[in-house]
Scaffold this motif. Structure first.
Motif, PDB file in Angstrom:
ATOM      1  N   ILE A  45       9.674  75.576 -51.631  1.00 27.37           N
ATOM      2  CA  ILE A  45       9.449  76.993 -51.145  1.00 27.37           C
ATOM      3  C   ILE A  45       8.367  77.584 -50.898  1.00 27.37           C
ATOM      4  O   ILE A  45       7.269  77.211 -51.699  1.00 27.37           O
ATOM      5  CB  ILE A  45      10.200  78.044 -52.289  1.00 27.37           C
ATOM      6  CG1 ILE A  45      11.884  77.520 -52.448  1.00 27.37           C
ATOM      7  CG2 ILE A  45      10.320  79.525 -51.685  1.00 27.37           C
ATOM      8  CD1 ILE A  45      12.505  78.427 -53.515  1.00 27.37           C
ATOM      9  N   VAL A  46       7.828  78.003 -50.007  1.00 28.32           N
ATOM     10  CA  VAL A  46       6.666  78.799 -49.711  1.00 28.32           C
ATOM     11  C   VAL A  46       7.039  80.268 -49.309  1.00 28.32           C
ATOM     12  O   VAL A  46       7.790  80.643 -48.566  1.00 28.32           O
ATOM     13  CB  VAL A  46       6.306  78.333 -48.337  1.00 28.32           C
ATOM     14  CG1 VAL A  46       4.988  79.086 -47.978  1.00 28.32           C
ATOM     15  CG2 VAL A  46       6.028  76.725 -48.083  1.00 28.32           C
ATOM     16  N   ALA A  47       6.657  80.976 -50.508  1.00 29.24           N
ATOM     17  CA  ALA A  47       6.807  82.252 -50.670  1.00 29.24           C
ATOM     18  C   ALA A  47       5.723  83.157 -50.337  1.00 29.24           C
ATOM     19  O   ALA A  47       4.428  83.200 -50.810  1.00 29.24           O
ATOM     20  CB  ALA A  47       7.067  82.714 -52.125  1.00 29.24           C
ATOM     21  N   GLY A  48       5.807  84.007 -49.206  1.00 34.73           N
ATOM     22  CA  GLY A  48       4.657  84.734 -48.837  1.00 34.73           C
ATOM     23  C   GLY A  48       4.743  86.378 -48.834  1.00 34.73           C
ATOM     24  O   GLY A  48       5.883  86.898 -48.874  1.00 34.73           O
ATOM     25  N   ASN A  49       3.885  86.938 -48.686  1.00 32.40           N
ATOM     26  CA  ASN A  49       3.735  88.384 -48.469  1.00 32.40           C
ATOM     27  C   ASN A  49       4.196  88.669 -46.808  1.00 32.40           C
ATOM     28  O   ASN A  49       4.167  87.638 -46.091  1.00 32.40           O
ATOM     29  CB  ASN A  49       2.471  89.153 -48.500  1.00 32.40           C
ATOM     30  CG  ASN A  49       1.342  88.577 -47.808  1.00 32.40           C
ATOM     31  OD1 ASN A  49       1.338  87.402 -47.119  1.00 32.40           O
ATOM     32  ND2 ASN A  49       0.096  89.115 -47.634  1.00 32.40           N
ATOM     33  N   HIS A  50       4.674  89.927 -46.659  1.00 27.40           N
ATOM     34  CA  HIS A  50       5.031  89.929 -45.063  1.00 27.40           C
ATOM     35  C   HIS A  50       4.649  91.372 -44.645  1.00 27.40           C
ATOM     36  O   HIS A  50       5.060  92.421 -44.858  1.00 27.40           O
ATOM     37  CB  HIS A  50       6.713  90.212 -45.255  1.00 27.40           C
ATOM     38  CG  HIS A  50       7.153  89.868 -44.082  1.00 27.40           C
ATOM     39  ND1 HIS A  50       6.866  89.630 -42.958  1.00 27.40           N
ATOM     40  CD2 HIS A  50       8.599  90.064 -43.388  1.00 27.40           C
ATOM     41  CE1 HIS A  50       7.466  89.563 -41.670  1.00 27.40           C
ATOM     42  NE2 HIS A  50       8.591  89.918 -42.214  1.00 27.40           N
ATOM     43  N   ASP A  90       3.774  87.360 -38.624  1.00 26.46           N
ATOM     44  CA  ASP A  90       3.846  86.312 -39.767  1.00 26.46           C
ATOM     45  C   ASP A  90       4.914  85.283 -39.350  1.00 26.46           C
ATOM     46  O   ASP A  90       4.715  83.912 -39.824  1.00 26.46           O
ATOM     47  CB  ASP A  90       4.371  86.936 -41.126  1.00 26.46           C
ATOM     48  CG  ASP A  90       3.214  88.002 -41.515  1.00 26.46           C
ATOM     49  OD1 ASP A  90       1.976  88.009 -40.971  1.00 26.46           O
ATOM     50  OD2 ASP A  90       3.760  88.761 -42.301  1.00 26.46           O
ATOM     51  N   HIS A  91       5.981  85.426 -38.677  1.00 28.97           N
ATOM     52  CA  HIS A  91       7.183  84.240 -38.557  1.00 28.97           C
ATOM     53  C   HIS A  91       6.403  83.212 -37.663  1.00 28.97           C
ATOM     54  O   HIS A  91       7.000  82.129 -37.632  1.00 28.97           O
ATOM     55  CB  HIS A  91       8.140  85.080 -37.741  1.00 28.97           C
ATOM     56  CG  HIS A  91       8.855  85.900 -38.438  1.00 28.97           C
ATOM     57  ND1 HIS A  91       9.784  85.589 -39.769  1.00 28.97           N
ATOM     58  CD2 HIS A  91       9.259  87.283 -38.648  1.00 28.97           C
ATOM     59  CE1 HIS A  91      10.416  86.835 -40.202  1.00 28.97           C
ATOM     60  NE2 HIS A  91      10.056  87.689 -39.432  1.00 28.97           N
ATOM     61  N   PHE A  92       5.442  83.464 -36.916  1.00 25.79           N
ATOM     62  CA  PHE A  92       4.986  82.301 -35.998  1.00 25.79           C
ATOM     63  C   PHE A  92       3.673  81.891 -36.408  1.00 25.79           C
ATOM     64  O   PHE A  92       3.418  80.763 -36.266  1.00 25.79           O
ATOM     65  CB  PHE A  92       4.487  83.258 -34.724  1.00 25.79           C
ATOM     66  CG  PHE A  92       6.119  83.716 -34.072  1.00 25.79           C
ATOM     67  CD1 PHE A  92       6.849  83.309 -33.544  1.00 25.79           C
ATOM     68  CD2 PHE A  92       5.996  85.225 -33.998  1.00 25.79           C
ATOM     69  CE1 PHE A  92       8.129  83.838 -33.143  1.00 25.79           C
ATOM     70  CE2 PHE A  92       7.053  85.971 -33.789  1.00 25.79           C
ATOM     71  CZ  PHE A  92       8.035  85.293 -33.244  1.00 25.79           C
ATOM     72  N   LEU A  93       2.813  82.721 -37.332  1.00 23.99           N
ATOM     73  CA  LEU A  93       1.327  82.281 -37.572  1.00 23.99           C
ATOM     74  C   LEU A  93       1.563  81.102 -38.575  1.00 23.99           C
ATOM     75  O   LEU A  93       0.887  80.229 -38.612  1.00 23.99           O
ATOM     76  CB  LEU A  93       0.445  83.407 -37.712  1.00 23.99           C
ATOM     77  CG  LEU A  93       0.031  84.169 -36.616  1.00 23.99           C
ATOM     78  CD1 LEU A  93      -0.509  85.375 -37.073  1.00 23.99           C
ATOM     79  CD2 LEU A  93      -0.636  83.574 -35.758  1.00 23.99           C
ATOM     80  N   MET A  94       2.330  81.559 -39.546  1.00 22.08           N
ATOM     81  CA  MET A  94       2.510  80.484 -40.841  1.00 22.08           C
ATOM     82  C   MET A  94       2.951  79.210 -40.166  1.00 22.08           C
ATOM     83  O   MET A  94       2.406  78.202 -40.591  1.00 22.08           O
ATOM     84  CB  MET A  94       3.164  81.086 -41.837  1.00 22.08           C
ATOM     85  CG  MET A  94       3.045  80.164 -43.141  1.00 22.08           C
ATOM     86  SD  MET A  94       4.533  80.174 -44.186  1.00 22.08           S
ATOM     87  CE  MET A  94       4.601  81.874 -44.865  1.00 22.08           C
ATOM     88  N   THR A 141      11.479  92.744 -47.121  1.00 21.45           N
ATOM     89  CA  THR A 141      11.557  93.327 -46.043  1.00 21.45           C
ATOM     90  C   THR A 141       9.777  93.595 -45.794  1.00 21.45           C
ATOM     91  O   THR A 141       8.848  93.161 -46.506  1.00 21.45           O
ATOM     92  CB  THR A 141      11.810  94.841 -46.144  1.00 21.45           C
ATOM     93  OG1 THR A 141      11.779  95.532 -44.596  1.00 21.45           O
ATOM     94  CG2 THR A 141      11.017  95.748 -46.826  1.00 21.45           C
ATOM     95  N   ARG A 142       9.293  93.691 -44.455  1.00 20.59           N
ATOM     96  CA  ARG A 142       7.984  93.966 -44.115  1.00 20.59           C
ATOM     97  C   ARG A 142       7.537  95.234 -44.872  1.00 20.59           C
ATOM     98  O   ARG A 142       7.986  96.139 -44.918  1.00 20.59           O
ATOM     99  CB  ARG A 142       7.598  94.120 -42.615  1.00 20.59           C
ATOM    100  CG  ARG A 142       7.565  92.691 -41.909  1.00 20.59           C
ATOM    101  CD  ARG A 142       7.423  93.186 -40.432  1.00 20.59           C
ATOM    102  NE  ARG A 142       8.432  93.569 -39.616  1.00 20.59           N
ATOM    103  CZ  ARG A 142       8.674  93.983 -38.221  1.00 20.59           C
ATOM    104  NH1 ARG A 142       7.493  94.124 -37.757  1.00 20.59           N
ATOM    105  NH2 ARG A 142       9.654  94.277 -37.827  1.00 20.59           N
TER     106      ARG A 142
END
Length: 234
Positions: free
Chosen positions: A36-41, A46-50, A121-122
Motif C-alpha cells: 500500500i502507498v498511503a499519501g496525503n491528498h 496528486d492522482h497523476f503526479l505520483m 478526502t482532499r
C-alpha cells in the motif's frame, strides 16, 4: 494498455516537463509484491503526479464522483479513470467503507500496488487531517507493508476549486515501509486499527511537514460549510 500509453507516451512526459518533480525515497517502493502507498491528498493533481514517478503500476481507490459527473466533462473524466484502471468508491456510510476495503484487498491479492489517501478526502486548507481506519484494515488483513508518501507543493499549484494547475516544481517523498505483522488477526479491534492508522499518518506528517489536525477532514469541511451558509448577507 491505456495506463501505460498515458504514463510513458502522453501524460507522463508532459507532467515531468511541466512540474519537474523532485523524487525522494523511491527506493522504498517494493520492486514486486503487494504493498500500500498511503499519501496525503492536497490536490486533484496528486492522482497523476505520483503514478508518473513510480516504476510500477498503481491502482487508486478513487471517489465515486469522478465516475458519475454530469455532461461531457463528467463522461470524459469517468472514461479516463476507468481506462486507467482506477476503482470507484462510494464514501458514504459504513457499508460503503467495507466495500472499499474489499476492493482494495482484491488489488493487493493480485500482488499489486494500491494507492490510498487515509484522510478520505482532499485537504481544503493544506493541513493534514486524522486518518480513517480502512487503510489499517487492509494492511493487517492483507499482511502487506505500507509505504508513506508526501506530496509537497501540490496544494500551491492546484488547491481545491482551481481548474488548471500553476506550473511550478513539486516534491514527492516516499518513506521507509511500515510493517504491521505484530497486529495480525486484530483487524476487528478498534484500538489496533487506530494505532496503525495513526502510525501511518504520523509517518506522512514527518515527510510532509504539514500542520496536523486531530479531526476528520470531512467533518471540518462540513462545519465550515454550515458557517458559510449561516453568514448574513451584506
Amino acid at each position: 494498455m491505456f495506463y501505460y500509453v498515458l504514463k510513458y507516451i502522453f501524460l507522463g512526459p508532459l507532467l515531468r516537463v511541466l512540474f519537474r518533480p523532485r523524487i525522494e525515497g523511491l527506493e522504498h517502493i517494493p520492486e514486486d509484491g503487494a504493498a500500500i502507498v498511503a499519501g496525503n491528498h492536497l490536490s486533484f493533481s496528486d492522482h497523476f503526479l505520483m503514478p508518473v514517478v513510480l516504476k510500477r503500476r498503481i491502482t487508486f481507490l478513487a471517489k465515486q464522483e469522478y465516475f458519475t459527473g454530469p455532461g461531457v466533462r463528467g463522461r470524459l473524466t469517468a472514461a479516463f479513470f476507468r481506462s486507467a484502471g482506477q476503482i470507484p468508491v462510494d464514501r458514504s456510510g459504513k457499508e460503503a467503507g467495507q466495500a472499499a476495503v474489499r476492493e482494495g484487498l482484491g488489488v493487493l491479492g493480485k500482488g499489486e500496488l494500491l494507492g490510498i489517501y487515509p484522510e478520505g478526502t482532499r485537504s481544503h486548507d493544506g493541513r493534514l487531517y486524522k486518518g480513517k481506519v480502512g487503510v489499517a484494515v487492509m494492511a493487517i488483513r492483507g499482511q502487506v507493508p505500507v509505504v508513506p508518501c508526501a506530496m509537497v507543493g501540490t496544494f500551491e499549484i492546484q488547491p481545491p476549486g482551481r481548474k488548471l494547475p500553476k506550473i511550478k516544481r513539486v516534491t514527492i517523498r516516499f518513506g521507509e515501509p511500515l510493517e504491521f505483522a505484530r497486529y495480525a488477526g486484530m483487524e476487528n479491534e478498534k484500538a489496533a486499527l487506530r494505532a496503525v492508522t495513526d502510525e501511518i499518518i504520523y509517518a506522512i506528517l514527518g515527510l510532509s511537514g504539514q500542520e496536523y489536525v486531530d479531526r476528520y477532514a470531512a467533518d471540518v469541511k462540513a462545519e465550515e460549510a454550515k458557517k458559510f451558509l449561516r453568514r448574513p448577507l451584506s
